[in-house]
Design a protein around this motif. Sequence first.
Motif, mmCIF file in Angstrom:
data_model
loop_
_atom_site.group_PDB
_atom_site.id
_atom_site.type_symbol
_atom_site.label_atom_id
_atom_site.label_comp_id
_atom_site.label_asym_id
_atom_site.label_seq_id
_atom_site.Cartn_x
_atom_site.Cartn_y
_atom_site.Cartn_z
ATOM 1 N N VAL A 203 10.866 -4.446 -3.404
ATOM 2 C CA VAL A 203 9.836 -4.591 -2.182
ATOM 3 C C VAL A 203 9.104 -5.631 -2.611
ATOM 4 C CG1 VAL A 203 8.595 -2.601 -2.695
ATOM 5 C CG2 VAL A 203 8.681 -3.821 -0.419
ATOM 6 N N ASP A 204 8.444 -5.542 -3.821
ATOM 7 C CA ASP A 204 7.390 -6.585 -4.008
ATOM 8 C C ASP A 204 7.860 -8.066 -4.275
ATOM 9 O OD1 ASP A 204 6.240 -4.080 -5.090
ATOM 10 O OD2 ASP A 204 4.754 -5.374 -5.989
ATOM 11 N N GLY A 208 6.236 -11.640 1.542
ATOM 12 C CA GLY A 208 5.634 -13.147 1.596
ATOM 13 C C GLY A 208 6.562 -13.889 0.830
ATOM 14 N N GLN A 209 7.742 -13.528 0.670
ATOM 15 C CA GLN A 209 8.719 -14.296 0.051
ATOM 16 C C GLN A 209 9.904 -14.349 0.844
ATOM 17 O OE1 GLN A 209 10.460 -16.817 -0.986
ATOM 18 N NE2 GLN A 209 9.386 -17.225 -2.874
ATOM 19 N N PHE A 220 12.462 0.149 -3.929
ATOM 20 C CA PHE A 220 11.595 0.653 -5.149
ATOM 21 C C PHE A 220 12.027 0.462 -6.378
ATOM 22 C CE2 PHE A 220 10.070 3.229 -1.313
ATOM 23 C CZ PHE A 220 9.227 2.204 -0.723
ATOM 24 N N PRO A 221 11.185 0.308 -7.340
ATOM 25 C CA PRO A 221 11.800 0.264 -8.857
ATOM 26 C C PRO A 221 12.661 1.398 -9.154
ATOM 27 C CG PRO A 221 9.518 -0.619 -8.774
ATOM 28 C CD PRO A 221 9.834 0.093 -7.318
ATOM 29 N N ASP A 222 12.329 2.551 -8.540
ATOM 30 C CA ASP A 222 13.080 3.832 -8.962
ATOM 31 C C ASP A 222 14.525 3.459 -8.232
ATOM 32 O OD1 ASP A 222 13.516 6.497 -9.710
ATOM 33 O OD2 ASP A 222 13.737 6.786 -7.588
ATOM 34 N N ARG A 224 15.930 0.837 -7.907
ATOM 35 C CA ARG A 224 16.768 -0.135 -8.366
ATOM 36 C C ARG A 224 17.286 0.151 -9.715
ATOM 37 N NH1 ARG A 224 13.483 -5.326 -10.496
ATOM 38 N NH2 ARG A 224 12.426 -3.657 -11.740
ATOM 39 N N SER B 138 1.165 -3.327 -9.266
ATOM 40 C CA SER B 138 2.517 -2.917 -9.388
ATOM 41 C C SER B 138 3.110 -2.872 -10.887
ATOM 42 C CB SER B 138 3.316 -3.872 -8.457
ATOM 43 O OG SER B 138 3.163 -3.832 -7.173
ATOM 44 N N ALA B 140 6.792 -1.697 -12.582
ATOM 45 C CA ALA B 140 8.204 -0.959 -12.098
ATOM 46 C C ALA B 140 8.267 0.204 -12.989
ATOM 47 C CB ALA B 140 9.156 -2.120 -12.632
ATOM 48 N N ASN B 143 7.367 2.890 -11.549
ATOM 49 C CA ASN B 143 7.501 3.090 -9.781
ATOM 50 C C ASN B 143 6.439 2.717 -8.997
ATOM 51 O OD1 ASN B 143 9.551 3.053 -7.985
ATOM 52 N ND2 ASN B 143 9.099 5.223 -7.325
ATOM 53 N N THR B 144 5.566 2.001 -9.600
ATOM 54 C CA THR B 144 4.287 1.627 -8.750
ATOM 55 C C THR B 144 4.593 0.138 -8.036
ATOM 56 O OG1 THR B 144 2.775 2.631 -10.224
ATOM 57 C CG2 THR B 144 1.892 0.958 -8.580
ATOM 58 N N HIS B 145 4.670 0.026 -6.697
ATOM 59 C CA HIS B 145 4.933 -1.080 -5.853
ATOM 60 C C HIS B 145 3.864 -1.161 -4.669
ATOM 61 C CE1 HIS B 145 6.416 1.885 -3.392
ATOM 62 N NE2 HIS B 145 7.295 2.576 -4.304
ATOM 63 N N ILE B 146 4.087 -2.115 -3.975
ATOM 64 C CA ILE B 146 3.062 -2.500 -2.860
ATOM 65 C C ILE B 146 3.070 -1.561 -1.874
ATOM 66 C CG2 ILE B 146 3.210 -5.098 -3.404
ATOM 67 C CD1 ILE B 146 4.940 -5.534 -1.088
ATOM 68 N N LEU B 147 3.782 -0.665 -1.772
ATOM 69 C CA LEU B 147 3.856 0.319 -0.685
ATOM 70 C C LEU B 147 3.111 1.683 -1.163
ATOM 71 C CD1 LEU B 147 7.253 -0.790 0.851
ATOM 72 C CD2 LEU B 147 4.977 -0.495 2.154
ATOM 73 N N VAL B 203 5.562 -1.956 8.193
ATOM 74 C CA VAL B 203 6.429 -2.897 7.301
ATOM 75 C C VAL B 203 7.459 -3.634 7.981
ATOM 76 C CG1 VAL B 203 7.950 -0.695 6.987
ATOM 77 C CG2 VAL B 203 7.801 -2.580 5.221
ATOM 78 N N PHE B 213 2.215 -11.257 6.949
ATOM 79 C CA PHE B 213 2.050 -10.517 5.462
ATOM 80 C C PHE B 213 0.619 -10.737 4.998
ATOM 81 C CE2 PHE B 213 2.130 -11.969 0.930
ATOM 82 C CZ PHE B 213 2.149 -10.808 0.454
ATOM 83 N N VAL B 217 -0.380 -4.480 2.259
ATOM 84 C CA VAL B 217 0.740 -4.791 3.323
ATOM 85 C C VAL B 217 0.615 -3.474 4.583
ATOM 86 C CG1 VAL B 217 2.207 -6.274 1.685
ATOM 87 C CG2 VAL B 217 2.633 -3.552 1.951
ATOM 88 N N GLY B 260 6.121 -17.978 -2.948
ATOM 89 C CA GLY B 260 5.807 -17.260 -1.780
ATOM 90 C C GLY B 260 4.585 -17.809 -0.871
ATOM 91 N N CYS B 261 4.614 -17.111 0.274
ATOM 92 C CA CYS B 261 3.394 -17.557 1.170
ATOM 93 C C CYS B 261 2.036 -16.820 0.826
ATOM 94 C CB CYS B 261 3.580 -17.442 2.437
ATOM 95 S SG CYS B 261 3.661 -15.743 3.153
#
Lengths: 350, 350
Positions: A203-204, A208-209, A220-222, A224, B138, B140, B143-147, B203, B213, B217, B260-261
Amino acid sequence: MASISVNSPADFHVHLRQGSLAALVAPHVKKGGFDLAYVMPNLKPPVTTTIQALEYKQELERIDPSVEYLMTLYLCPEITPDEIRKAKAAGISGVKSYPRGVTTNSDGGIESYETYYPIFEAMEEVDMVLNLHGEIPSDADSNTHILNAEPKFLPHLLKIHAKFPRLRIVLEHATTRAAVEAVKSCGPTVACTITAHHLALTVDDWAGQSWNFCKPVAKFPDDRSALRNIIIEGHPRFFLGSDSAPHLPHNKSTSTPTHGCAAGIYTSPILLPLVAHLLESFGALERLEGFVSDFGRAFYKRSIRSGNRKVVLRRPAEGKDLINEKYVLGADSVVPFWAGREIGWEIAED
Amino acid sequence: MASISVNSPADFHVHLRQGSLAALVAPHVKKGGFDLAYVMPNLKPPVTTTIQALEYKQELERIDPSVEYLMTLYLCPEITPDEIRKAKAAGISGVKSYPRGVTTNSDGGIESYETYYPIFEAMEEVDMVLNLHGEIPSDADSNTHILNAEPKFLPHLLKIHAKFPRLRIVLEHATTRAAVEAVKSCGPTVACTITAHHLALTVDDWAGQSWNFCKPVAKFPDDRSALRNIIIEGHPRFFLGSDSAPHLPHNKSTSTPTHGCAAGIYTSPILLPLVAHLLESFGALERLEGFVSDFGRAFYKRSIRSGNRKVVLRRPAEGKDLINEKYVLGADSVVPFWAGREIGWEIAED
């Protein structure tokens, strides 16, 4: 390893479009190392009859006759059990189901499956494959959104499988640990495609991309890790379907306050080197041939056509190649995934 | 209701930038109905000293002297307890902490809080406010991500609050149910800002739509419900901080395969009508004055300056206004949130 030889690779989920865009992208199946393309039916209008599917197949064969095209119909209320038998007799391989409104050209998608049970029964009888886009539509009241749309779909998969245990079903472009577990729990008639890009992204990467935005979105990384691990395991019911989906660059790069960008990632012209690069990155290079050829061909019962090549991958001269920035034909162009980035494998020309 | 009168609205989190962009956007604080701006310090270079903060305040006052600017420092290793006391004596209100790399100009952000305990002690002593960007970077492997970056940050909030119970802390731009619950569970020294756009978006709205964005988020429908419900409840420790963040249009609209933007949503010029419109949409219009003025002013101990106006909102002549497509000054322009969309309130001119 300095080179790898792969038996006739097969992409079991690809979008080849129509008209001038098809003329640009259909030859990229072969360019990306693949001899077989399982072709999605979400054209405008969608491919819903045997006649349309055969005409579309002819269009693709005129562009590149060296590829084996397996054709599909778009599941919709107009399809009848008779049409299924007719399609089977004409060599059409499967029927694709899109939930309404979840991806490119899916406005005519389905809303509930029970009404299609007579179709599934006919498909089971004639041994056609049901291809499921496994997401339910977003709905704020039930807290359904693009990140749980796939897990929330899985009960539908399990229910159809329980009702039609001999019907071959493919859960397309799985993106979640939940989907991997659900498919594993099913019998031998249920398989699952995995794209190249979902082995790379989370998701990261699409926040924005827009170039990394596709449906289903990368999770999520998990999740993947679950996709990668089922490949490492060499599970024969999980195989490549690239979901390579070309869009013109202005539809991918730009959004306005009123219109977002198109969903889709384009991997066809670099597909086999990309998959090799990704599998190597997580220690699964030895699974390449199973993932891109043997497993899918076994599930779909498509043996290698006589005369089909063995594709050889080698290390580029400098150790790395740069992925093309774009591919152009006439007024059209497409930008591949990872454009301009380094990749550690290339196809050895004949 | 045909009109609403609001006591001197105060925006407790806003980005006013520098130079020509500041000249364009700083007047939008007043235009959007606000008399007070709590100004973020993430400039290039960041505002890390009292002198810089006062110079920045002068720059903003030259542009629009009618707004009360509350200034902040950017938490970094160079800040000392002495600088905190100096800042307090100079009228600076708070210190903003950014986790490293999570948003615009946060490369110098913090990595762990323990090293800042002497700073927090000095802040507690002189009664300065700690403003927390509540996300962890974040990663990986974990399992830490923007959400889940915000929920995973919350233990830091609780730990700092437990260690410094008299230190006033604001968790900025909360986006999750978990954040709302965490702040509710704290004592009266911990408050929380909520943006306008996080009351509107989920989302699904920023997937493939770069104009929506921002960081953090927007999360899931259930999270949005939690933000809305705490406003419906009229909880006095939850108040508006717009996080209005202008970027030039080409940085918002376009991405390339390699870039990205920009993250950020611009709400300043339409802020009070937008908040009224949103609160009305979920039945909380009666909470408007508390949310945009009273609650934040009480927490920050900022009574209304003499001469400050009461701002009156009214129904537009046709029932709806269209939000401007853009605002221009010289070579610069900015596009507001919901550009071109209908809005049900406007500010009655004096």
